[in-house]
Design a protein around this motif. Sequence first.
Motif, PDB file in Angstrom:
ATOM      1  N   THR A  19      12.735  45.474   6.676  1.00  0.00           N
ATOM      2  CA  THR A  19      11.841  44.833   7.628  1.00  0.00           C
ATOM      3  C   THR A  19      12.362  45.035   9.046  1.00  0.00           C
ATOM      4  N   LYS A  24      11.566  36.168   9.596  1.00  0.00           N
ATOM      5  CA  LYS A  24      10.123  36.069   9.337  1.00  0.00           C
ATOM      6  C   LYS A  24       9.797  36.556   7.924  1.00  0.00           C
ATOM      7  N   ARG A  25      10.448  37.637   7.508  1.00  0.00           N
ATOM      8  CA  ARG A  25      10.163  38.204   6.193  1.00  0.00           C
ATOM      9  C   ARG A  25      10.605  37.256   5.073  1.00  0.00           C
ATOM     10  N   GLU A  27      10.763  34.044   5.296  1.00  0.00           N
ATOM     11  CA  GLU A  27       9.767  32.975   5.319  1.00  0.00           C
ATOM     12  C   GLU A  27       8.506  33.403   4.576  1.00  0.00           C
ATOM     13  N   GLU A  28       8.065  34.636   4.800  1.00  0.00           N
ATOM     14  CA  GLU A  28       6.871  35.144   4.107  1.00  0.00           C
ATOM     15  C   GLU A  28       7.081  35.160   2.594  1.00  0.00           C
ATOM     16  N   HIS A  29       8.244  35.607   2.164  1.00  0.00           N
ATOM     17  CA  HIS A  29       8.538  35.605   0.722  1.00  0.00           C
ATOM     18  C   HIS A  29       8.434  34.182   0.170  1.00  0.00           C
ATOM     19  N   GLU A  31       6.753  31.726   1.261  1.00  0.00           N
ATOM     20  CA  GLU A  31       5.380  31.211   1.328  1.00  0.00           C
ATOM     21  C   GLU A  31       4.461  31.916   0.336  1.00  0.00           C
ATOM     22  N   LYS A  33       3.772  35.102   0.399  1.00  0.00           N
ATOM     23  CA  LYS A  33       3.088  36.197   1.093  1.00  0.00           C
ATOM     24  C   LYS A  33       3.916  37.474   1.101  1.00  0.00           C
ATOM     25  N   GLY A  34       5.072  37.432   0.475  1.00  0.00           N
ATOM     26  CA  GLY A  34       5.948  38.599   0.447  1.00  0.00           C
ATOM     27  C   GLY A  34       5.597  39.516  -0.705  1.00  0.00           C
ATOM     28  N   ARG A  39       6.983  36.443  -5.654  1.00  0.00           N
ATOM     29  CA  ARG A  39       6.034  35.349  -5.921  1.00  0.00           C
ATOM     30  C   ARG A  39       6.373  34.738  -7.274  1.00  0.00           C
ATOM     31  N   THR A  42      10.346  31.737  -6.062  1.00  0.00           N
ATOM     32  CA  THR A  42      10.800  31.027  -4.874  1.00  0.00           C
ATOM     33  C   THR A  42      11.429  29.700  -5.285  1.00  0.00           C
TER      34      THR A  42
END
Length: 83
Positions: A19, A24-25, A27-29, A31, A33-34, A39, A42
């Motif tokens: 990345t 930020k990445r 955080e995306e994972h 949430e 969204k990674g 998914r 987490t």
Amino acid sequence: MYYIYILLCSDNTYYTGFTTDVEKRVEEHNEGKGAKYTRGRTPCKLVYKEIFEDKSSAMKREWYIKHRLTRKEKEEMIGKFTK
């Protein structure tokens, strides 16, 4: 700058990615969204990162870590990073 990073997932597996913004990445994972892999695994915790000046070098390193290093070798690398 480009980064490769390793996450420790909640099921005690490792995920490696690249990345331009590690925080930020991660955080995306977390949430959902990674990557599809993270998914359902987490929360994920950042345990390792490396910095590269170009995307090509980062992607080559990511591939090497994912496909050539054993879990034990990854853990040794992570151990040196956290000291």
